[in-house]
Scaffold this motif. Structure first.
Motif, PDB file in Angstrom:
ATOM      1  N   MET A   1       0.849  -1.193   0.000  1.00  0.00           N
ATOM      2  CA  MET A   1       0.000   0.000   0.000  1.00  0.00           C
ATOM      3  C   MET A   1       0.883   1.240   0.000  1.00  0.00           C
ATOM      4  N   ASP A   2       0.701   2.141  -0.967  1.00  0.00           N
ATOM      5  CA  ASP A   2       1.509   3.349  -0.950  1.00  0.00           C
ATOM      6  C   ASP A   2       0.939   4.335   0.064  1.00  0.00           C
ATOM      7  N   SER A   3       1.663   5.427   0.292  1.00  0.00           N
ATOM      8  CA  SER A   3       1.293   6.340   1.373  1.00  0.00           C
ATOM      9  C   SER A   3      -0.068   6.969   1.151  1.00  0.00           C
ATOM     10  N   ALA A   4      -0.396   7.261  -0.110  1.00  0.00           N
ATOM     11  CA  ALA A   4      -1.698   7.872  -0.392  1.00  0.00           C
ATOM     12  C   ALA A   4      -2.827   6.910  -0.053  1.00  0.00           C
ATOM     13  N   GLU A   5      -2.644   5.636  -0.442  1.00  0.00           N
ATOM     14  CA  GLU A   5      -3.672   4.642  -0.144  1.00  0.00           C
ATOM     15  C   GLU A   5      -3.794   4.430   1.357  1.00  0.00           C
ATOM     16  N   GLN A   6      -2.625   4.359   2.024  1.00  0.00           N
ATOM     17  CA  GLN A   6      -2.641   4.138   3.464  1.00  0.00           C
ATOM     18  C   GLN A   6      -3.338   5.284   4.174  1.00  0.00           C
ATOM     19  N   GLN A   7      -3.067   6.497   3.722  1.00  0.00           N
ATOM     20  CA  GLN A   7      -3.717   7.651   4.327  1.00  0.00           C
ATOM     21  C   GLN A   7      -5.226   7.572   4.140  1.00  0.00           C
ATOM     22  N   GLY A   8      -5.668   7.029   2.977  1.00  0.00           N
ATOM     23  CA  GLY A   8      -7.099   6.902   2.734  1.00  0.00           C
ATOM     24  C   GLY A   8      -7.771   6.003   3.745  1.00  0.00           C
ATOM     25  N   ASP A   9      -7.180   4.814   4.028  1.00  0.00           N
ATOM     26  CA  ASP A   9      -7.762   3.896   4.998  1.00  0.00           C
ATOM     27  C   ASP A   9      -7.594   4.407   6.425  1.00  0.00           C
ATOM     28  N   GLU A  10      -6.453   5.022   6.708  1.00  0.00           N
ATOM     29  CA  GLU A  10      -6.209   5.495   8.068  1.00  0.00           C
ATOM     30  C   GLU A  10      -7.154   6.625   8.447  1.00  0.00           C
ATOM     31  N   SER A  11      -7.689   7.341   7.465  1.00  0.00           N
ATOM     32  CA  SER A  11      -8.589   8.454   7.763  1.00  0.00           C
ATOM     33  C   SER A  11     -10.023   7.997   8.014  1.00  0.00           C
ATOM     34  N   ILE A  12     -10.307   6.711   7.761  1.00  0.00           N
ATOM     35  CA  ILE A  12     -11.662   6.185   7.960  1.00  0.00           C
ATOM     36  C   ILE A  12     -11.953   6.038   9.449  1.00  0.00           C
ATOM     37  N   VAL A  13     -13.152   6.410   9.854  1.00  0.00           N
ATOM     38  CA  VAL A  13     -13.603   6.180  11.226  1.00  0.00           C
ATOM     39  C   VAL A  13     -14.297   4.823  11.263  1.00  0.00           C
ATOM     40  N   TRP A  14     -13.677   3.861  11.928  1.00  0.00           N
ATOM     41  CA  TRP A  14     -14.202   2.498  11.961  1.00  0.00           C
ATOM     42  C   TRP A  14     -15.133   2.327  13.158  1.00  0.00           C
ATOM     43  N   GLU A  15     -16.337   1.854  12.908  1.00  0.00           N
ATOM     44  CA  GLU A  15     -17.261   1.558  13.998  1.00  0.00           C
ATOM     45  C   GLU A  15     -16.945   0.182  14.575  1.00  0.00           C
ATOM     46  N   ASN A  16     -17.443  -0.072  15.784  1.00  0.00           N
ATOM     47  CA  ASN A  16     -17.268  -1.363  16.442  1.00  0.00           C
ATOM     48  C   ASN A  16     -18.567  -1.726  17.146  1.00  0.00           C
ATOM     49  N   PRO A  17     -18.666  -2.903  17.779  1.00  0.00           N
ATOM     50  CA  PRO A  17     -19.939  -3.307  18.398  1.00  0.00           C
ATOM     51  C   PRO A  17     -20.476  -2.331  19.432  1.00  0.00           C
ATOM     52  N   ASP A  18     -19.626  -1.487  20.001  1.00  0.00           N
ATOM     53  CA  ASP A  18     -20.081  -0.529  21.010  1.00  0.00           C
ATOM     54  C   ASP A  18     -20.525   0.802  20.417  1.00  0.00           C
ATOM     55  N   THR A  19     -20.347   0.990  19.110  1.00  0.00           N
ATOM     56  CA  THR A  19     -20.753   2.245  18.482  1.00  0.00           C
ATOM     57  C   THR A  19     -22.274   2.291  18.374  1.00  0.00           C
ATOM     58  N   PRO A  20     -22.939   3.287  18.964  1.00  0.00           N
ATOM     59  CA  PRO A  20     -24.406   3.326  18.927  1.00  0.00           C
ATOM     60  C   PRO A  20     -24.935   3.712  17.551  1.00  0.00           C
ATOM     61  N   ALA A  21     -26.143   3.253  17.250  1.00  0.00           N
ATOM     62  CA  ALA A  21     -26.815   3.634  16.010  1.00  0.00           C
ATOM     63  C   ALA A  21     -27.419   5.026  16.164  1.00  0.00           C
ATOM     64  N   ASN A  22     -27.536   5.748  15.042  1.00  0.00           N
ATOM     65  CA  ASN A  22     -28.132   7.079  15.021  1.00  0.00           C
ATOM     66  C   ASN A  22     -29.248   7.131  13.989  1.00  0.00           C
ATOM     67  N   VAL A  23     -30.140   8.091  14.144  1.00  0.00           N
ATOM     68  CA  VAL A  23     -31.271   8.223  13.226  1.00  0.00           C
ATOM     69  C   VAL A  23     -30.798   8.379  11.786  1.00  0.00           C
ATOM     70  N   ASP A  24     -29.707   9.116  11.579  1.00  0.00           N
ATOM     71  CA  ASP A  24     -29.221   9.362  10.225  1.00  0.00           C
ATOM     72  C   ASP A  24     -28.647   8.120   9.556  1.00  0.00           C
ATOM     73  N   ASP A  25     -28.503   7.026  10.302  1.00  0.00           N
ATOM     74  CA  ASP A  25     -27.967   5.792   9.720  1.00  0.00           C
ATOM     75  C   ASP A  25     -28.976   5.088   8.819  1.00  0.00           C
ATOM     76  N   TYR A  26     -30.248   5.481   8.893  1.00  0.00           N
ATOM     77  CA  TYR A  26     -31.303   4.727   8.211  1.00  0.00           C
ATOM     78  C   TYR A  26     -31.821   5.462   6.976  1.00  0.00           C
ATOM     79  N   VAL A  27     -32.205   4.667   5.987  1.00  0.00           N
ATOM     80  CA  VAL A  27     -32.823   5.162   4.762  1.00  0.00           C
ATOM     81  C   VAL A  27     -34.076   4.330   4.524  1.00  0.00           C
ATOM     82  N   PHE A  28     -35.172   4.975   4.130  1.00  0.00           N
ATOM     83  CA  PHE A  28     -36.421   4.264   3.882  1.00  0.00           C
ATOM     84  C   PHE A  28     -36.691   4.254   2.381  1.00  0.00           C
TER      85      PHE A  28
END
Length: 475
Positions: A1-28
């Motif tokens: 992975m080059d630095s640009a690609e690594q920076q792309g993944d490293e900037s992602i906010v990863w959720e986990n089982p303790d991350t609560p759901a929010n109203v904006d998470d849903y689409v109807f």
């Protein structure tokens, strides 16, 4: 992975089982509640039977929803890690290794009925659970669950379901708000001091008198189906568990009957299999309407889904597109730019298709975002080659004009039947490594769930009682 690609993944906010759901998470969308795809960290510990396999062999063999090539890419890009460290595709896993799998998670849709709160105190919440919605996180479901929806809409915090309802069953659900209350409820239930009552809509004219069936239930966990038999004192089936259900007809129209069901014991699918045994299965229970339902292990799906699919095919009713390609998938996405990673998508044949940048260049298409757009254009062509229910006006709104896609102008709400309160118009991000993008839900998932005509009405003990209204089909 080059630095640009690594920076792309490293900037992602990863959720986990303790991350609560929010109203904006849903689409109807068209009567379905869907979850915007999100980045999530799955964590597992290596079992003894897994030890000695390479990490790629392990995941491609145990988790076959994605192709082997995906797991090779995931390891190389750091999306599969061991003990928080990057490894190579040839890494041999060891017993108790902690493996993190970073994925772009797509949850299956559920019916868009609300989770109605009946009562809310400091210790207990009671709700009407809609059919098709799981009670708590399991399998592919996390936010599209009763617990997830309650957290998103009511900020309930940690909840403890004190009894379970199958995903396709609706009705009363009791949830404790602390471990102490949950333990008190469970002791009463396990002690047989709780009276449970359901209603079901069954085939045929059920007997007018009360029927009490004593028939041992055997549940096949591998195939997800129960069987039952009436035992004699001289012929005991050691595999079956003793089970008893009381039934009373409430009404009938000559074709179907509404029946009150009171399970004395609590075996898996007890009411469903006991009604089948009596010759009056639940009228839309595809799993127990069939004498020989298909094996879910062969279909690689749930038992109910496999049975529903077989029923549709046998009745020549299934003319829907089974490709997992969704015309609306072309309408709603921001695109993450990546010029080095192959994109995997599901073609209408149902087989994984890989397009590398080199293959795209041979077609006169550049890399990066343009590569993704080209793949989406192919998906649009697939959409037009299959049967669907969209009207000409629907297609005119799809932003698919002469093979071109305008990916930044249409939001998920453009395909909603109506905008629910507090719904967000924010598009979701298309992940460069995801095998489900650009669909909202998992690729290949048929969105034709139907709730069972089985509804929990009442739970009561000597000291408490909770009830909920009857469903429309029982009135």
């Amino acid at each position: 992975m080059d630095s640009a690609e690594q920076q792309g993944d490293e900037s992602i906010v990863w959720e986990n089982p303790d991350t609560p759901a929010n109203v904006d998470d849903y689409v109807f969308v068209k009567g379905k509640r869907m979850v915007r795809p999100y980045f999530f960290e799955f964590i597992c510990h290596v079992k003894k039977r897994w030890a000695g396999k390479t990490i790629v062999d392990l995941f491609s063999g145990e988790f076959r929803q994605r192709p082997r090539e995906y797991y090779i890419q995931a390891v190389q890009r750091g999306r599969l890690r061991v003990g928080g460290m990057r490894v190579t595709p040839l890494y041999v896993v060891r017993d108790s290794d902690k493996i993190s799998h970073f994925v772009h998670r797509h949850e299956p849709p559920v019916l868009a009925e609300p989770v109605t709160v009946l009562e809310k105190t400091a210790d207990v919440i009671t709700v009407i659970k809609p059919a098709s919605v799981p009670v708590h996180p399991c399998g592919q479901y996390r936010k599209n669950t009763v617990v997830g929806i309650l957290e998103a809409e009511h900020k309930t915090g940690q909840l403890f379901p004190i009894h379970r309802l199958d995903r396709l069953v609706s009705g009363l659900l009791i949830l404790a708000r602390n471990a102490k209350t949950a333990d008190e409820f469970r002791q009463e239930i396990e002690g047989g001091r709780v009276h449970k009552q359901y209603v079901a809509k069954v085939k045929g004219v059920f007997p007018a008198h009360e029927v009490a069936l004593h028939a041992a239930v055997t549940y096949d966990a591998r195939e997800g189906i129960s069987t039952c038999r009436v035992e004699t004192t001289t012929e005991k089936d050691n595999k079956g568990k003793e089970a008893c259900t009381k039934f009373q007809r409430l009404s009938t129209d000559g074709l179907h009957s509404i029946v009150r069901c009171e399970p004395v014991t609590g075996r898996t699918h007890q009411i469903r299999v006991h009604l089948q045994h009596l010759g009056h299965p639940i009228a839309n229970d595809y799993l127990y309407l069939q004498v020989h339902p298909p094996k879910r292990t062969l279909e690689e799906t749930t038992a109910d889904t496999a049975a529903r699919k077989a029923r549709s095919v046998s009745n020549d009713l299934s003319k829907d597109n089974d490709s997992g390609v969704n015309i609306t998938a072309c309408r709603k996405i921001h695109i993450t730019e990546d010029t080095h990673t192959p994109l995997y998508s599901e073609a209408s044949s149902g087989h994984a298709r890989k397009k590398t940048d080199r293959q795209l260049e041979n077609q006169g298409v550049g890399g990066g975002t343009q590569s993704v757009v080209s793949c989406l254009t192919d998906l649009v062509s697939d959409c037009h080659s299959v049967e669907h229910t969209s009207t000409p006006d629907d297609l005119a709104e799809s932003n698919c004009e002469e093979g071109k896609i305008k990916t930044t102008e249409i939001h998920p709400e453009a395909v909603m039947e109506s905008d629910p309160p507090k719904s967000s118009s924010q598009p979701f991000v298309l992940d460069h490594l995801c095998t489900h993008c650009p669909s909202l839900g998992p690729s290949g998932y048929k969105q034709d769930d139907e709730g069972l005509w089985l509804h929990c009405v009442r739970y009561a003990s000597a000291s408490w009682s909770y009830e909920c209204p009857l469903p429309s089909w029982a009135l």
